[in-house]
Design a protein around this motif. Structure first.
Motif, PDB file in Angstrom:
ATOM      1  N   ASP A  15       0.888   4.915  14.065  1.00 13.31           N
ATOM      2  CA  ASP A  15      -0.429   4.758  13.434  1.00 13.31           C
ATOM      3  C   ASP A  15      -1.272   3.636  14.034  1.00 13.31           C
ATOM      4  O   ASP A  15      -2.462   3.789  14.246  1.00 13.31           O
ATOM      5  N   ARG A  16      -0.677   2.456  14.259  1.00  9.30           N
ATOM      6  CA  ARG A  16      -1.399   1.317  14.813  1.00  9.30           C
ATOM      7  C   ARG A  16      -0.903   1.026  16.219  1.00  9.30           C
ATOM      8  O   ARG A  16       0.313   0.893  16.425  1.00  9.30           O
TER       9      ARG A  16
ATOM     10  N   TRP B 260      -6.187  -6.367   5.062  1.00 11.30           N
ATOM     11  CA  TRP B 260      -6.712  -5.251   4.261  1.00 11.30           C
ATOM     12  C   TRP B 260      -6.563  -5.515   2.763  1.00 11.30           C
ATOM     13  O   TRP B 260      -6.418  -4.590   1.967  1.00 11.30           O
TER      14      TRP B 260
ATOM     15  N   ARG C 285       0.577   4.128   1.061  1.00  5.97           N
ATOM     16  CA  ARG C 285       0.693   4.999   2.235  1.00  5.97           C
ATOM     17  C   ARG C 285       1.881   4.598   3.108  1.00  5.97           C
ATOM     18  O   ARG C 285       2.574   5.460   3.636  1.00  5.97           O
ATOM     19  N   TRP C 286       2.118   3.290   3.250  1.00  2.00           N
ATOM     20  CA  TRP C 286       3.202   2.859   4.140  1.00  2.00           C
ATOM     21  C   TRP C 286       4.568   3.153   3.540  1.00  2.00           C
ATOM     22  O   TRP C 286       5.536   3.396   4.260  1.00  2.00           O
TER      23      TRP C 286
ATOM     24  N   TYR D  21     -10.852   1.336   3.446  1.00  2.00           N
ATOM     25  CA  TYR D  21      -9.503   1.601   2.905  1.00  2.00           C
ATOM     26  C   TYR D  21      -9.565   1.532   1.382  1.00  2.00           C
ATOM     27  O   TYR D  21     -10.250   0.680   0.822  1.00  2.00           O
TER      28      TYR D  21
ATOM     29  N   GLN E 108     -10.302   5.182   2.304  1.00  2.00           N
ATOM     30  CA  GLN E 108      -9.378   5.809   3.253  1.00  2.00           C
ATOM     31  C   GLN E 108      -7.970   5.812   2.674  1.00  2.00           C
ATOM     32  O   GLN E 108      -7.563   4.831   2.028  1.00  2.00           O
ATOM     33  N   ASP E 109      -7.265   6.862   2.902  1.00  2.00           N
ATOM     34  CA  ASP E 109      -5.826   7.045   2.623  1.00  2.00           C
ATOM     35  C   ASP E 109      -5.525   7.950   1.437  1.00  2.00           C
ATOM     36  O   ASP E 109      -4.363   8.291   1.214  1.00  2.00           O
TER      37      ASP E 109
ATOM     38  N   ASP F 130      -5.446  -5.551  13.364  1.00  2.00           N
ATOM     39  CA  ASP F 130      -5.034  -4.141  13.410  1.00  2.00           C
ATOM     40  C   ASP F 130      -6.021  -3.412  14.313  1.00  2.00           C
ATOM     41  O   ASP F 130      -7.219  -3.343  14.009  1.00  2.00           O
TER      42      ASP F 130
ATOM     43  N   LYS G  63      -5.521  11.324   5.335  1.00  2.00           N
ATOM     44  CA  LYS G  63      -4.738  11.414   6.568  1.00  2.00           C
ATOM     45  C   LYS G  63      -3.353  11.839   6.111  1.00  2.00           C
ATOM     46  O   LYS G  63      -2.665  11.077   5.421  1.00  2.00           O
TER      47      LYS G  63
ATOM     48  N   PHE H  71     -12.296   2.310  13.381  1.00  2.00           N
ATOM     49  CA  PHE H  71     -12.962   2.776  12.161  1.00  2.00           C
ATOM     50  C   PHE H  71     -14.398   2.248  12.123  1.00  2.00           C
ATOM     51  O   PHE H  71     -15.351   2.969  11.822  1.00  2.00           O
TER      52      PHE H  71
ATOM     53  N   SER I 112       0.864  -1.178   0.000  1.00  2.00           N
ATOM     54  CA  SER I 112       0.000   0.000   0.000  1.00  2.00           C
ATOM     55  C   SER I 112       0.903   1.231   0.000  1.00  2.00           C
ATOM     56  O   SER I 112       1.861   1.302   0.758  1.00  2.00           O
TER      57      SER I 112
ATOM     58  N   ASN J  16      -6.725  -0.500  14.720  1.00  2.00           N
ATOM     59  CA  ASN J  16      -7.475   0.595  14.097  1.00  2.00           C
ATOM     60  C   ASN J  16      -8.793   0.127  13.491  1.00  2.00           C
ATOM     61  O   ASN J  16      -9.755   0.897  13.420  1.00  2.00           O
TER      62      ASN J  16
HETATM   63  C1  BGC Z   1      -4.297   2.558   8.715  1.00  2.00           C
HETATM   64  C2  BGC Z   1      -5.065   2.968   7.492  1.00  2.00           C
HETATM   65  C3  BGC Z   1      -4.807   2.004   6.359  1.00  2.00           C
HETATM   66  C4  BGC Z   1      -4.941   0.567   6.805  1.00  2.00           C
HETATM   67  C5  BGC Z   1      -4.513  -0.383   5.713  1.00  2.00           C
HETATM   68  C6  BGC Z   1      -4.607   1.128   9.047  1.00  2.00           C
HETATM   69  O1  BGC Z   1      -3.942   0.751  10.188  1.00  2.00           O
HETATM   70  O2  BGC Z   1      -4.624   3.402   9.785  1.00  2.00           O
HETATM   71  O3  BGC Z   1      -4.677   4.271   7.124  1.00  2.00           O
HETATM   72  O4  BGC Z   1      -5.776   2.234   5.357  1.00  2.00           O
HETATM   73  O5  BGC Z   1      -4.185   0.328   7.940  1.00  2.00           O
HETATM   74  O6  BGC Z   1      -3.167  -0.205   5.401  1.00  2.00           O
END
Ligand code: BGC
Length: 382
Positions: free
Chosen positions: A129-130, A229, A55-56, A259, A289-290, A189, A310, A195, A53, A191
């Motif tokens: 984040d997590r 995810w 974002r990471w 996501y 999301q992201d 996770d 985010k 969510f 992904s 989170n």
């Molecule tokens: C993050 C999200 C992300 C998801 C999948 C979550 O822990 O907070 O931003 O979409 O992981 O990578």
């Protein structure tokens, strides 16, 4: 390892500090047999969960750059979404003598042994984040207001369906009932539950009134969850839902997705089943999301309805600030000391805010802020 001693991060640590001869904040110690020799370099281990992904990848790069700019060495590793790989990477960082760890976990309950080893060497740990659960040995948490992310996801769904006006607050003109299906993230996770709770609390009044109908009946997070995810897992579940629940000709009006990768899997399943422009049914409202670039393009093109932005640059900066505080012998500033209970303790946290992205505010939120360029939005490529 510069063998810095950091102060005031808990009673256990305070005790171990007291036991160190000459060990004040920033002081060197010579009597700690478990600590590697001081090489004068401060190295920070950064463990990220995956490169599947974007974002990471962006988080990893931003944290690395921020730390290097602040004068630290960085050991950045990605765990390939594989728990043993991430455990091993963190073990190695500790053996190699990092001074501090920043960890975005794959499974928030699988790192207790690693963090115990870190604590024995007085290595501060920042959960990124997590949250990392089931351990005393996590010193700080930098993240977004994850419950509110869920509220925003549900709000964007309600706006898309017309049940809320565009301001996301006042009632819309639509009356429903609407068929909606629900997706959640990976249950390991921490989170994912936040969510989900934020979203379901927001949707519940509409579900109770029958304005929103989850036709499959799959309203439990366990049923809605998407391990790791993964886009393909979500696509498969959406295909199964279409077969099991919608083959009588009824249409899906909306899908709660937590996501963007999951959203794209859902959209592919819907398109393969004949939803889309020129078909009997247009695409349902799909959240996300992201603000991944592929999804931002889909939003711009009117395919996906919304995502949550985010700003990972801000999160990375916050992680760097927190790391500096620890390494300077202080305690990072928290703005939440109540929400994030990891089963062993409430972890002091710094929460950032997020925004809903619709087609109409891509320019303002993402392009004007320099997160994505106009050309990237047009091409869908980073
Ligand atoms: C993050 C999200 C992300 C998801 C999948 C979550 O822990 O907070 O931003 O979409 O992981 O990578």
């Amino acid at each position: 390892m510069k063998n810095l001693k950091f102060a005031a991060v808990g009673a256990a640590l305070a005790l171990s500090l007291a036991a160190c001869s000459g060990g004040g904040a920033g002081g060197e110690t010579t009597d700690d047999a478990s600590a590697p020799a001081d090489d004068g370099v401060t190295t920070i281990g950064v463990a990220m969960p995956t490169q599947t992904s974007e974002r990471w990848i962006a988080d990893g790069a931003a944290v690395e750059k921020g730390l290097k700019d602040a004068g630290y060495e960085v050991n950045l590793q990605f765990g390939n979404d594989d728990i043993p790989t991430q455990q091993q990477q963190i073990d190695q960082m500790i053996t190699q003598g990092v001074d501090l760890l920043i960890v975005a976990s794959i499974d928030g309950t699988a790192l207790a042994n690693q963090l115990e080893a870190a604590a024995k060497k007085n290595i501060p740990v920042i959960a990124y984040d997590r949250l990392i659960n089931g351990t005393d040995n996590v010193d700080f948490y930098v993240t977004f207001d994850n419950y509110n992310v869920g509220v925003q996801q549900a709000t964007s769904l309600l706006v898309g369906l017309g049940l809320l006006a565009e301001d996301g607050k006042t009632a819309g003109t639509a009356t429903g009932p609407f068929n909606v299906e629900l997706f959640a993230g990976s249950l390991d996770d921490n989170n994912a539950k936040f969510f989900w709770d934020g979203a379901i609390d927001t949707l519940k009044p509409y579900m109770d009134k029958g304005t929103i109908v989850v036709k499959s009946g799959q309203t439990d997070i366990e049923k809605a969850a998407t391990l790791r995810w993964l886009q393909e897992t979500a696509q498969k579940r959406m295909e199964d839902l279409l077969t099991s629940t919608y083959s009588d000709g009824t249409k899906v009006d909306g899908v709660l997705s937590p996501y963007d990768g999951i959203s794209r899997g859902i959209i592919t399943a819907l398109q393969n089943a004949g939803y889309g422009p020129g078909m009997d049914a247009g695409l349902p409202i799909v959240t996300g999301q992201d603000a991944e670039i592929a999804s931002v393009k889909l939003i711009n093109d009117g395919v996906q309805f919304a995502t949550i932005f985010k700003d990972t640059r801000k999160l990375a900066a916050q992680a760097v600030t927190a790391a500096q505080s620890f390494l300077d012998g202080g305690t990072p500033e928290a703005n939440d000391t109540e929400t994030y209970d990891n089963g062993n303790k409430i972890v002091p946290s710094y929460l950032l805010e997020s925004d809903i992205v619709y087609a109409g505010n891509i320019q303002k939120l993402l392009i004007d802020s320099g997160y994505w360029s106009e050309a990237q939005v047009a091409s869908g490529q980073a």
